[in-house]
Write an enzyme that holds these catalytic residues in place. Structure first.
Site, PDB file in Angstrom:
ATOM      1  CB  THR A 154      -1.962  -0.847  -9.462  1.00 47.34           C
ATOM      2  OG1 THR A 154      -3.133  -1.559  -9.681  1.00 47.34           O
ATOM      3  CG2 THR A 154      -1.369  -0.879  -7.807  1.00 47.34           C
ATOM      4  CG  ASP A 196      -5.546  -7.156  -7.882  1.00 51.82           C
ATOM      5  OD1 ASP A 196      -4.535  -7.632  -7.390  1.00 51.82           O
ATOM      6  OD2 ASP A 196      -6.516  -6.652  -7.399  1.00 51.82           O
ATOM      7  CD  GLU A 204      -9.946  -1.844  -8.972  1.00 54.73           C
ATOM      8  OE1 GLU A 204     -11.013  -1.517  -8.523  1.00 54.73           O
ATOM      9  OE2 GLU A 204      -9.003  -1.852  -8.161  1.00 54.73           O
ATOM     10  NE  ARG A 247      -3.846   2.713  -0.528  1.00 52.67           N
ATOM     11  CZ  ARG A 247      -5.250   2.747  -0.271  1.00 52.67           C
ATOM     12  NH1 ARG A 247      -5.658   3.677  -0.042  1.00 52.67           N
ATOM     13  NH2 ARG A 247      -5.593   1.482  -0.047  1.00 52.67           N
ATOM     14  CD  GLU A 307      -3.103  -0.761   0.142  1.00 55.75           C
ATOM     15  OE1 GLU A 307      -3.120  -0.137  -0.560  1.00 55.75           O
ATOM     16  OE2 GLU A 307      -3.890  -1.570   0.065  1.00 55.75           O
TER      17      GLU A 307
HETATM   18  C1  DMJ Z   1      -6.395   0.521  -5.321  1.00 53.60           C
HETATM   19  O1  DMJ Z   1      -5.639   0.852  -3.922  1.00 53.60           O
HETATM   20  C2  DMJ Z   1      -5.562  -0.100  -6.427  1.00 53.60           C
HETATM   21  O2  DMJ Z   1      -6.265   0.103  -7.612  1.00 53.60           O
HETATM   22  C3  DMJ Z   1      -5.143  -1.391  -5.905  1.00 53.60           C
HETATM   23  O3  DMJ Z   1      -4.336  -2.170  -7.268  1.00 53.60           O
HETATM   24  C4  DMJ Z   1      -6.495  -2.288  -5.693  1.00 53.60           C
HETATM   25  N1  DMJ Z   1      -7.130  -1.724  -4.618  1.00 53.60           N
HETATM   26  C5  DMJ Z   1      -7.398  -0.395  -4.716  1.00 53.60           C
HETATM   27  C6  DMJ Z   1      -8.843  -0.294  -5.415  1.00 53.60           C
HETATM   28  O4  DMJ Z   1      -9.520  -0.886  -5.426  1.00 53.60           O
END
Ligand code: DMJ
Length: 458
Positions: free
Chosen positions: A449, A245, A365, A122, A118
């Site tokens: 992501t 994912d 997503e 982020r 995370e």
């Molecule tokens: C986000 O922090 C990112 O997209 C991550 O890859 C998956 N979870 C959340 C959003 O759903």
């Protein structure tokens, strides 16, 4: 290499554009400029709520109007995550004030264990993209400090990182990990390595991904959980959902961003296994479900909000036809309850029998994939889709101040949380979908992501 993907997408577009448009209203039914303005206003609405009740905190609880922190000291998660969206939306003054706040108050010198996945996507991702957009060296310095403090996470018997690292002591803990956590570090760390000239930022996360890939089963799939000490699989469930994912997402993105042949090969072989074993033609459409990673035997006919990243990834890799078909399924999932659940059984088209799968976390997503498909095809259908998504969000999640998650998409009962990625991703992808193309040159960036666009400047 990026250009080659674009060319193949255009070729596929010529064959697909008519089919993809069926059922929607056609040209000029969506007023892009007006919708971009609406999304920008919703961002300001949410940001103002965060500022008023949770300034500097990691996140906002929008119903109780209180802040929440991830750790005993705030790491300004929402502020860092939201910064580049603000810049892209042209909120210059707000973004400048925020940047000054971050560079003068954010410190990583704390005796806390943080979750490396995370924090990477982020904070490291957010700092790097805002650095590239502003040229403010202080942001790069913060990113380098954070990256350096996190590097010990790779000091394990296999090179596969543990989940948590202490930012002050460098101690690491929690070896039970998954491909998603391991595989979602290289865009951020690799970029840091290129920008600072420190090769270890690239080589360590790359090695970690290869260690996971090399442990794929004989049919080419990875499972859900593994032990970073032994490299043994702890859970053989294979799918595109949480825990796996973005491992796949980063294979193709790193191949493009870093022009790395190893990643291209890993993607090429993985996508064959995914399409062979996970793909499922059901009466409700094309889906990607769950199988046992060793036998390929179908274990669950589930798909969810997080899996909805995959049409975007497929489109980026040049397979627009499959992407478009899967996106139709994602829209069906969304429309089933007027907003998507965390999981749906695509055979019964109902939420699996546990209330926890009824939740909606303001996930981005499906918006992300809509944006990629619009960029790949130029088809109005995706603008229409974006409008459907935006309308549902406003209808079910908007509050007088801020936006809330849902405890249940069935009852529409609310839940008291607004995650930072709502500002970083959900609203950014919707905005970019409707905004003029010059807002961001799609072909010259790779999004991490968490939707932080990274430019290849090396
Ligand atoms: C986000 O922090 C990112 O997209 C991550 O890859 C998956 N979870 C959340 C959003 O759903």
């Amino acid at each position: 290499m990026h250009k080659i993907y674009r060319i193949s997408i255009v070729v596929l577009l010529l064959f697909n554009v008519r089919q993809v448009s069926a059922g929607f209203h056609g040209e000029d039914t969506v007023h892009k400029a007006q919708l971009a303005k609406v999304v920008r206003n919703e961002f300001i609405h949410s940001w103002n709520a965060y500022k008023k009740y949770a300034w500097g905190a990691d996140g906002l609880r929008p119903i109780s109007k209180t802040p929440y922190q991830w750790y005993k000291v705030p790491l300004h998660m929402t502020a860092v995550d939201a910064m580049d969206t603000m810049i892209l939306m042209g909120l210059k003054e707000e973004a400048d004030t925020l940047r000054e706040f971050i560079v003068t108050t954010l410190s990583f010198d704390h005796d806390i264990y943080v979750e490396s996945f995370e924090i990477t996507i982020r904070l490291l991702g957010g700092l790097l993209s805002s650095y590239q957009m502003t040229g403010d060296e202080r942001l790069l310095k913060l990113a380098e400090d954070l990256g350096t403090r996190m590097l010990p996470v790779f000091n394990t018997p296999t090179g596969i990182p543990y989940c948590d690292v202490n930012l002050k002591t460098g101690a690491i803990r929690n070896p039970r990990t998954n491909p998603g956590k391991v595989g979602t570090m290289l865009i951020e760390f690799g970029t840091l390595g290129k920008l600072t000239g420190r090769p270890e930022f690239y080589s360590l996360p790359k090695r970690a991904v290869m260690e996971v890939y090399n442990r794929r089963s004989s049919i080419g799939l990875v499972g859900t959980w593994l032990d970073a000490n032994t490299g043994e699989w702890l859970d053989p469930d294979s799918h595109l959902s949480a825990c796996i994912d973005s491992y796949y997402e980063y294979l193709i993105k790193c191949a493009i961003l870093f022009d790395d042949r190893d990643f291209q090969e890993m993607w090429d072989s993985s996508i064959v296994a995914i399409k062979t074993y996970l793909a499922h033609e059901a009466p409700s459409g094309l889906w990607f479900g769950h199988v046992n990673m060793f036998t390929g035997e179908r274990t669950k006919t589930w798909f969810g909000a997080l899996d909805a990243f995959f049409p975007g990834t497929l489109a980026l890799a040049g397979d627009v036809e499959t992407a478009a078909r899967l996106q139709e399924s994602c829209l069906k999932m969304w429309n089933r309850y007027g907003i998507e659940p965390e999981q749906i059984d695509y055979v019964t088209m109902a939420v699996p029998d546990d209330p926890k799968w009824e939740r909606f976390f303001l996930n981005p997503e499906i918006m992300e994939s809509t944006y990629y498909l619009y960029k790949a095809t130029g088809d109005q259908r995706y603008l229409e889709m974006g409008k459907v998504l935006l309308d549902s969000l406003k209808r079910y999640c908007r509050l007088e101040e801020g936006y809330s998650e849902l405890k249940s998409v069935v009852t529409k009962e609310r839940s008291d949380r607004m995650e930072s990625y709502f500002l970083s991703e959900t609203l950014k992808y919707l905005y970019l979908l409707f905004a003029p193309p010059e807002t961001l040159d799609f072909n010259s960036v790779i999004f991490n992501t968490e939707a932080h666009p990274i430019r290849r400047t090396w």
